[in-house]
Write a protein that holds these residues in place. Sequence first.
Motif, PDB file in Angstrom:
ATOM      1  N   GLN A  29     -25.911  25.756 -16.845  1.00 42.46           N
ATOM      2  CA  GLN A  29     -25.812  25.764 -18.296  1.00 42.46           C
ATOM      3  C   GLN A  29     -25.619  24.346 -18.836  1.00 42.46           C
ATOM      4  OE1 GLN A  29     -26.077  26.924 -21.119  1.00 42.46           O
ATOM      5  NE2 GLN A  29     -24.298  26.636 -22.417  1.00 42.46           N
ATOM      6  N   THR A  30     -24.772  23.583 -18.185  1.00 47.22           N
ATOM      7  CA  THR A  30     -24.538  22.204 -18.609  1.00 47.22           C
ATOM      8  C   THR A  30     -25.797  21.361 -18.450  1.00 47.22           C
ATOM      9  OG1 THR A  30     -22.195  22.340 -18.024  1.00 47.22           O
ATOM     10  CG2 THR A  30     -23.149  20.138 -18.179  1.00 47.22           C
ATOM     11  N   ALA A  31     -26.501  21.535 -17.329  1.00 44.81           N
ATOM     12  CA  ALA A  31     -27.709  20.753 -17.071  1.00 44.81           C
ATOM     13  C   ALA A  31     -28.819  21.063 -18.073  1.00 44.81           C
ATOM     14  CB  ALA A  31     -28.199  21.014 -15.650  1.00 44.81           C
ATOM     15  N   ALA A  32     -28.832  22.300 -18.591  1.00 43.09           N
ATOM     16  CA  ALA A  32     -29.892  22.719 -19.522  1.00 43.09           C
ATOM     17  C   ALA A  32     -29.415  22.725 -20.964  1.00 43.09           C
ATOM     18  CB  ALA A  32     -30.397  24.106 -19.128  1.00 43.09           C
ATOM     19  N   ALA A  33     -28.331  22.007 -21.250  1.00 45.20           N
ATOM     20  CA  ALA A  33     -27.705  22.085 -22.574  1.00 45.20           C
ATOM     21  C   ALA A  33     -28.648  21.710 -23.714  1.00 45.20           C
ATOM     22  CB  ALA A  33     -26.463  21.190 -22.607  1.00 45.20           C
ATOM     23  N   ASP A  34     -29.611  20.844 -23.456  1.00 42.89           N
ATOM     24  CA  ASP A  34     -30.514  20.396 -24.518  1.00 42.89           C
ATOM     25  C   ASP A  34     -31.763  21.264 -24.650  1.00 42.89           C
ATOM     26  OD1 ASP A  34     -28.811  18.281 -25.109  1.00 42.89           O
ATOM     27  OD2 ASP A  34     -29.793  16.929 -23.700  1.00 42.89           O
ATOM     28  N   ALA A  35     -31.920  22.263 -23.794  1.00 45.28           N
ATOM     29  CA  ALA A  35     -33.100  23.130 -23.833  1.00 45.28           C
ATOM     30  C   ALA A  35     -32.910  24.229 -24.874  1.00 45.28           C
ATOM     31  CB  ALA A  35     -33.347  23.737 -22.459  1.00 45.28           C
ATOM     32  N   GLY A  36     -33.985  24.958 -25.146  1.00 43.85           N
ATOM     33  CA  GLY A  36     -33.913  26.088 -26.059  1.00 43.85           C
ATOM     34  C   GLY A  36     -33.183  27.259 -25.426  1.00 43.85           C
ATOM     35  N   PRO A  37     -32.809  28.253 -26.239  1.00 47.61           N
ATOM     36  CA  PRO A  37     -31.995  29.365 -25.730  1.00 47.61           C
ATOM     37  C   PRO A  37     -32.627  30.119 -24.568  1.00 47.61           C
ATOM     38  CG  PRO A  37     -32.014  29.364 -28.127  1.00 47.61           C
ATOM     39  CD  PRO A  37     -33.014  28.332 -27.694  1.00 47.61           C
ATOM     40  N   VAL A  38     -33.904  30.427 -24.651  1.00 45.58           N
ATOM     41  CA  VAL A  38     -34.547  31.185 -23.571  1.00 45.58           C
ATOM     42  C   VAL A  38     -34.558  30.363 -22.284  1.00 45.58           C
ATOM     43  CG1 VAL A  38     -36.695  32.239 -22.782  1.00 45.58           C
ATOM     44  CG2 VAL A  38     -35.909  32.626 -25.115  1.00 45.58           C
ATOM     45  N   GLN A  39     -34.854  29.069 -22.391  1.00 47.25           N
ATOM     46  CA  GLN A  39     -34.852  28.220 -21.203  1.00 47.25           C
ATOM     47  C   GLN A  39     -33.463  28.096 -20.615  1.00 47.25           C
ATOM     48  OE1 GLN A  39     -37.486  26.872 -19.490  1.00 47.25           O
ATOM     49  NE2 GLN A  39     -35.866  26.478 -18.006  1.00 47.25           N
ATOM     50  N   ARG A  40     -32.450  27.966 -21.453  1.00 50.35           N
ATOM     51  CA  ARG A  40     -31.074  27.888 -20.951  1.00 50.35           C
ATOM     52  C   ARG A  40     -30.716  29.166 -20.204  1.00 50.35           C
ATOM     53  NH1 ARG A  40     -27.516  26.781 -26.027  1.00 50.35           N
ATOM     54  NH2 ARG A  40     -25.820  26.812 -24.495  1.00 50.35           N
ATOM     55  N   TRP A  41     -31.021  30.303 -20.808  1.00 52.39           N
ATOM     56  CA  TRP A  41     -30.736  31.601 -20.177  1.00 52.39           C
ATOM     57  C   TRP A  41     -31.442  31.703 -18.828  1.00 52.39           C
ATOM     58  CZ3 TRP A  41     -28.311  36.313 -21.848  1.00 52.39           C
ATOM     59  CH2 TRP A  41     -28.638  37.438 -21.092  1.00 52.39           C
ATOM     60  N   THR A  42     -32.728  31.365 -18.802  1.00 56.87           N
ATOM     61  CA  THR A  42     -33.512  31.476 -17.576  1.00 56.87           C
ATOM     62  C   THR A  42     -32.982  30.538 -16.499  1.00 56.87           C
ATOM     63  OG1 THR A  42     -35.467  32.069 -18.880  1.00 56.87           O
ATOM     64  CG2 THR A  42     -35.844  31.369 -16.617  1.00 56.87           C
ATOM     65  N   THR A  43     -32.603  29.336 -16.901  1.00 59.32           N
ATOM     66  CA  THR A  43     -32.063  28.369 -15.946  1.00 59.32           C
ATOM     67  C   THR A  43     -30.778  28.886 -15.308  1.00 59.32           C
ATOM     68  OG1 THR A  43     -33.050  26.503 -17.124  1.00 59.32           O
ATOM     69  CG2 THR A  43     -31.175  26.015 -15.689  1.00 59.32           C
ATOM     70  N   VAL A  44     -29.915  29.474 -16.103  1.00 63.05           N
ATOM     71  CA  VAL A  44     -28.674  30.040 -15.564  1.00 63.05           C
ATOM     72  C   VAL A  44     -28.981  31.185 -14.609  1.00 63.05           C
ATOM     73  CG1 VAL A  44     -26.591  31.340 -16.164  1.00 63.05           C
ATOM     74  CG2 VAL A  44     -27.216  29.302 -17.479  1.00 63.05           C
ATOM     75  N   CYS A  45     -29.870  32.063 -14.992  1.00 62.34           N
ATOM     76  CA  CYS A  45     -30.223  33.191 -14.122  1.00 62.34           C
ATOM     77  C   CYS A  45     -30.806  32.706 -12.799  1.00 62.34           C
ATOM     78  CB  CYS A  45     -31.223  34.103 -14.827  1.00 62.34           C
ATOM     79  SG  CYS A  45     -30.535  35.032 -16.222  1.00 62.34           S
ATOM     80  N   GLU A  46     -31.647  31.688 -12.859  1.00 64.41           N
ATOM     81  CA  GLU A  46     -32.225  31.148 -11.621  1.00 64.41           C
ATOM     82  C   GLU A  46     -31.148  30.520 -10.735  1.00 64.41           C
ATOM     83  OE1 GLU A  46     -36.781  29.944 -12.337  1.00 64.41           O
ATOM     84  OE2 GLU A  46     -35.358  28.734 -13.493  1.00 64.41           O
ATOM     85  N   ALA A  47     -30.154  29.895 -11.345  1.00 67.80           N
ATOM     86  CA  ALA A  47     -29.065  29.321 -10.562  1.00 67.80           C
ATOM     87  C   ALA A  47     -28.262  30.411  -9.859  1.00 67.80           C
ATOM     88  CB  ALA A  47     -28.153  28.491 -11.464  1.00 67.80           C
ATOM     89  N   VAL A  48     -28.056  31.540 -10.537  1.00 68.06           N
ATOM     90  CA  VAL A  48     -27.344  32.666  -9.919  1.00 68.06           C
ATOM     91  C   VAL A  48     -28.154  33.209  -8.745  1.00 68.06           C
ATOM     92  CG1 VAL A  48     -26.477  35.006 -10.287  1.00 68.06           C
ATOM     93  CG2 VAL A  48     -26.125  33.251 -12.043  1.00 68.06           C
ATOM     94  N   ARG A  49     -29.465  33.335  -8.932  1.00 71.33           N
ATOM     95  CA  ARG A  49     -30.338  33.801  -7.838  1.00 71.33           C
ATOM     96  C   ARG A  49     -30.280  32.836  -6.659  1.00 71.33           C
ATOM     97  NH1 ARG A  49     -35.622  32.204  -6.556  1.00 71.33           N
ATOM     98  NH2 ARG A  49     -36.727  33.695  -5.204  1.00 71.33           N
ATOM     99  N   GLU A  50     -30.382  31.542  -6.927  1.00 64.31           N
ATOM    100  CA  GLU A  50     -30.354  30.558  -5.847  1.00 64.31           C
ATOM    101  C   GLU A  50     -29.029  30.618  -5.089  1.00 64.31           C
ATOM    102  OE1 GLU A  50     -31.197  26.944  -7.893  1.00 64.31           O
ATOM    103  OE2 GLU A  50     -33.290  27.508  -8.309  1.00 64.31           O
TER     104      GLU A  50
END
Length: 228
Positions: free
Chosen positions: A81-102
């Motif tokens: 979430q911190t790394a994607a702080a400047d992205a749009g909401p959908v990208q932030r959400w997706t980035t967090v979900c991918e981190a949980v999967r990883e």
Amino acid sequence: MSTAHGARARARIEVTAAIKEEARRQLAAEGAAKLSLRAVARELGMASSALYRYFPSRDDLLTALIIDAYDSVGEAAEAAQTAAADAGPVQRWTTVCEAVREWALAHPHEYALIYGSPVPGYTAPDTTVPAAARVGLVLIGIVRDARLGPGLDLPVLPAELHPEAERMAADFASDLPPAVGPALVAAWAQLFGLIGFELFGQFHRVVEDRAAFFRHAAGRLAVSVGLR
């Protein structure tokens, strides 16, 4: 703090870490249901009575492992979430979900401990709740930020679900529109369902490019909670 007291504190931290590490090894080999304090003590060359001074029961050790696992995946979600702080909401959400999967793919046995089948005879105490909430709070935070920024496309709820939506909002998202609550809970369940299906082999011969499939599915979950 005296030198002797400090040395004892450090020793206790080191022994506790060793106990947990051996317990995780046993989880990987035998599963949570077969976790045994006596077996952990034996592998570490400790007397059982000595180990009980660190963890009075198997359930106490399980609780510690569960909290550690929840904290670990929570830290991964928060870092994403911190790394994607400047992205749009959908990208932030997706980035967090991918981190949980990883995290889950890297820690399959710890994932199974917290999101797999319940351990027979064990009931998680309330002390696990703050750690367990960390991923959910990150996702709720993204929705909250979106509402204050680009806005939300509120999900449409059937009339019979309105009372439940009001209760959910009061419980964990009182500053969000009630319609968002059921969508968040459904998205949370689907996120871990997607990960569990992959981790436990349910996608075998069904989904080949699993990273791309997951990214698409996570994006659809973002839309389902109202993110634009």
